[in-house]
Write an enzyme that holds these catalytic residues in place. Structure first.
Site, PDB file in Angstrom:
ATOM      1  N   ARG A 147       0.848  -1.208   0.000  1.00 53.44           N
ATOM      2  CA  ARG A 147       0.000   0.000   0.000  1.00 53.44           C
ATOM      3  C   ARG A 147       0.876   1.248   0.000  1.00 53.44           C
ATOM      4  O   ARG A 147       0.468   2.308  -0.441  1.00 53.44           O
ATOM      5  CB  ARG A 147      -0.958   0.028   1.196  1.00 53.44           C
ATOM      6  CG  ARG A 147      -1.731   1.357   1.320  1.00 53.44           C
ATOM      7  CD  ARG A 147      -3.072   1.227   2.047  1.00 53.44           C
ATOM      8  NE  ARG A 147      -2.974   0.481   3.270  1.00 53.44           N
ATOM      9  CZ  ARG A 147      -2.412   0.944   4.412  1.00 53.44           C
ATOM     10  NH1 ARG A 147      -1.931   2.170   4.456  1.00 53.44           N
ATOM     11  NH2 ARG A 147      -2.357   0.193   5.473  1.00 53.44           N
ATOM     12  N   ASP A 200      -5.526  17.743 -15.606  1.00 55.76           N
ATOM     13  CA  ASP A 200      -5.918  16.383 -15.967  1.00 55.76           C
ATOM     14  C   ASP A 200      -5.652  16.248 -17.473  1.00 55.76           C
ATOM     15  O   ASP A 200      -6.309  16.893 -18.288  1.00 55.76           O
ATOM     16  CB  ASP A 200      -7.403  16.171 -15.625  1.00 55.76           C
ATOM     17  CG  ASP A 200      -7.891  14.763 -15.963  1.00 55.76           C
ATOM     18  OD1 ASP A 200      -7.296  14.106 -16.835  1.00 55.76           O
ATOM     19  OD2 ASP A 200      -8.905  14.334 -15.363  1.00 55.76           O
ATOM     20  N   LYS A 254      -7.477   4.987 -19.591  1.00 55.76           N
ATOM     21  CA  LYS A 254      -7.836   5.432 -20.940  1.00 55.76           C
ATOM     22  C   LYS A 254      -6.675   5.175 -21.904  1.00 55.76           C
ATOM     23  O   LYS A 254      -6.291   4.045 -22.085  1.00 55.76           O
ATOM     24  CB  LYS A 254      -8.257   6.899 -20.888  1.00 55.76           C
ATOM     25  CG  LYS A 254      -9.227   7.223 -19.739  1.00 55.76           C
ATOM     26  CD  LYS A 254     -10.584   6.554 -19.909  1.00 55.76           C
ATOM     27  CE  LYS A 254     -11.454   6.664 -18.663  1.00 55.76           C
ATOM     28  NZ  LYS A 254     -11.677   8.030 -18.195  1.00 55.76           N
ATOM     29  N   TYR A 306     -14.478  16.609 -16.227  1.00 55.30           N
ATOM     30  CA  TYR A 306     -14.920  15.216 -16.225  1.00 55.30           C
ATOM     31  C   TYR A 306     -16.009  15.018 -15.158  1.00 55.30           C
ATOM     32  O   TYR A 306     -15.900  15.553 -14.054  1.00 55.30           O
ATOM     33  CB  TYR A 306     -13.699  14.323 -15.948  1.00 55.30           C
ATOM     34  CG  TYR A 306     -14.010  12.867 -15.897  1.00 55.30           C
ATOM     35  CD1 TYR A 306     -14.363  12.175 -17.059  1.00 55.30           C
ATOM     36  CD2 TYR A 306     -13.962  12.160 -14.708  1.00 55.30           C
ATOM     37  CE1 TYR A 306     -14.640  10.816 -17.018  1.00 55.30           C
ATOM     38  CE2 TYR A 306     -14.235  10.803 -14.655  1.00 55.30           C
ATOM     39  CZ  TYR A 306     -14.580  10.144 -15.815  1.00 55.30           C
ATOM     40  OH  TYR A 306     -14.863   8.810 -15.771  1.00 55.30           O
TER      41      TYR A 306
HETATM   42  C1  LIG Z   1     -11.855   8.541 -16.951  1.00 54.54           C
HETATM   43  C2  LIG Z   1     -11.378   9.857 -16.521  1.00 54.54           C
HETATM   44  C3  LIG Z   1     -11.047  10.101 -15.181  1.00 54.54           C
HETATM   45  C4  LIG Z   1     -11.207   9.065 -14.107  1.00 54.54           C
HETATM   46  O1  LIG Z   1     -10.443   7.941 -14.366  1.00 54.54           O
HETATM   47  P1  LIG Z   1     -10.854   6.487 -13.790  1.00 54.54           P
HETATM   48  O2  LIG Z   1      -9.657   5.669 -14.117  1.00 54.54           O
HETATM   49  O3  LIG Z   1     -12.118   6.084 -14.483  1.00 54.54           O
HETATM   50  O4  LIG Z   1     -11.083   6.653 -12.332  1.00 54.54           O
HETATM   51  C5  LIG Z   1     -10.597  11.355 -14.836  1.00 54.54           C
HETATM   52  N1  LIG Z   1     -10.477  12.324 -15.757  1.00 54.54           N
HETATM   53  C6  LIG Z   1     -10.790  12.133 -17.039  1.00 54.54           C
HETATM   54  C7  LIG Z   1     -10.646  13.259 -17.996  1.00 54.54           C
HETATM   55  C8  LIG Z   1     -11.248  10.907 -17.476  1.00 54.54           C
HETATM   56  O5  LIG Z   1     -11.560  10.718 -18.761  1.00 54.54           O
END
Ligand SMILES: *Cc1c(COP(=O)(O)O)cnc(C)c1O
Length: 419
Positions: free
Chosen positions: A67, A193, A218, A120
């Protein structure tokens, strides 16, 4: 392959003891593995109690408990940090675990965050829900209106400016150089992000950002088969995020880290292909009857086309378009497609087309949709790696179906009740 069985382990032992010890013998590997191994272990054994204690309190580097740190998840974090041009990084169980740990490492009760309105969905929910309840307020801004950002940052005590490189719903592109400069003028970090872009298209750290978050789920992993998150930046800020993760436990599994590492070598190839196909589809969509508008940074009509040309290596795989026929046309378009996945998410080998008005935002009426900045006929597509001609063909048939579903006659029939 030899094993580290010590010569003195000859005392007869019971079966259970032997099984426990035998199963933990480490293979001795004199040659380096080509891929990073999956260190599927919760604990690491030290030679002495002192060594273990020193590792646990960060007096010396090493591994004690997964962890806290794990070699496979650390390898992923360091790989992404290198690709983003950052000093170091930390990986977490998901993109949202990374967003959460980052935000609460910087802001506490009674403090403010200034964030892009085009954010998001789950990040919006985190800021507007949990963090608001815990006393962290968010002021939403149009990230393309730098005057508004400047005014919002003027209120104290603001702790950070939050933006996304490319964001929903209309594929807005944030000007990192300008926004980082504004944030720094107000003495706060600029947090980005970068999920929709990936470090292949954009490296916000090089443009002045302080912390960059990626949902590894993604494009980094790219195959819709794993959840992961990574945040990169300078060591002090990353240490603060690691401390949050140690206390909250949004730990990435070693197998998940391995799967994301497996995506990195093909990221460049995938992003080029995602971008080229999305650009071709966007240009085609923009010329079709029944399409009110297409949104992709490659289009001359895109409000940040020039900025995107400077800031992105290619224009990306995310596109949006608005059908003239409204909600019915959008639904017909999605339901007619045969090559795509009817699912959420993005950044995958599969093309994924979403119709917010009938899925994520279906509870909203036309007015609610307008307030969320979503037109009833808006569709969002994450363009995959299929053959571009096959996608064009599929989109062509879906558009024909959308045109008949969206005509006034079809709308009247639908209003008359079920057939
Ligand atoms: C999918 C996504 C997230 C969150 O990611 P997870 O792996 O689903 O928790 C955050 N920001 C953006 C822009 C995303 O497309």
């Amino acid at each position: 392959m030899s094993h580290d069985r010590p010569p003195d382990e000859t005392t007869p032992r019971g079966f259970a003891t032997r099984a426990i010890r035998a199963a933990a013998r480490q293979p001795q590997v004199d040659q380096r593995p080509t891929a990073v191994p999956i260190y599927q272990t919760a604990t690491f054994t030290s030679d002495t109690a002192d060594e273990l204690g020193a590792i646990l309190v960060d007096e010396r580097p090493g591994y004690a408990y997964s962890r806290v740190d794990n070699p496979t998840t650390s390898a992923l974090a360091e790989a992404v940090a290198e690709l983003e041009g950052a000093e170091t990084g930390f990986s977490l169980a998901s993109g949202m675990a990374a967003v959460h740990a980052t935000l609460v490492s910087l802001a506490g009760a009674g403090e403010r965050i200034v964030a892009t309105r085009a954010v998001y969905g789950s990040t919006r929910s985190l800021l507007a829900g949990l963090l608001t309840r815990l006393g962290i307020a968010t002021e939403w801004v149009d990230i393309t209106d730098h005057g508004a950002v400047e005014r919002a940052l003027g209120a104290v005590p603001t702790r950070l400016l939050y933006a996304e490189t490319i964001s929903n719903p209309t594929i807005v592109v944030a000007d990192h150089r300008a926004l980082a400069a504004i944030a720094h003028r107000h003495g706060v970090p600029y947090v980005v992000d970068n999920t929709f872009a990936s470090p292949y298209l954009c490296r916000p750290i090089e443009l002045g950002a302080d912390l960059v978050i990626e949902s590894g789920t993604k494009y980094l992993a790219g195959h819709s088969d794993v959840l992961a998150g990574v945040v990169v930046g300078d060591r002090a800020r990353i240490d603060a995020i690691r401390a949050i993760q140690i206390d909250t436990g949004g730990t990435l599994s070693p197998l998940a880290a391995f799967l994301v590492l497996r995506g990195l070598p093909t990221l460049a190839l995938r992003m080029e292909r995602h971008s080229a196909t999305a650009g071709a589809l966007a240009a085609w969509l923009e010329r079709q009857d029944g399409v009110a508008r297409a949104f992709h940074p490659s289009l001359q009509s895109h409000p940040q086309h020039a900025l995107a040309g400077r800031q992105l290596a290619a224009f990306g795989g995310m596109l949006a378009f608005e059908l003239e026929g409204g909600r019915d046309a959008g639904r017909a378009f999605v339901d007619t497609l045969t090559l795509t996945e009817r699912t959420a998410s993005l950044g995958s080998v599969h093309t994924i087309v979403a119709h917010p008005a009938s899925t994520t935002h279906r509870q909203l009426d036309e007015r609610g949709l307008a307030e969320a900045g979503i037109r009833p006929g808006l569709l969002r597509a994450s363009i995959g790696l299929e053959d571009p001609d096959d996608l064009l063909d599929d989109f062509g048939r879906a558009l024909a179906a959308a045109r008949s579903a969206g005509t006034p006659r079809a709308a009247a029939l639908a209003a008359a009740g079920p057939r």
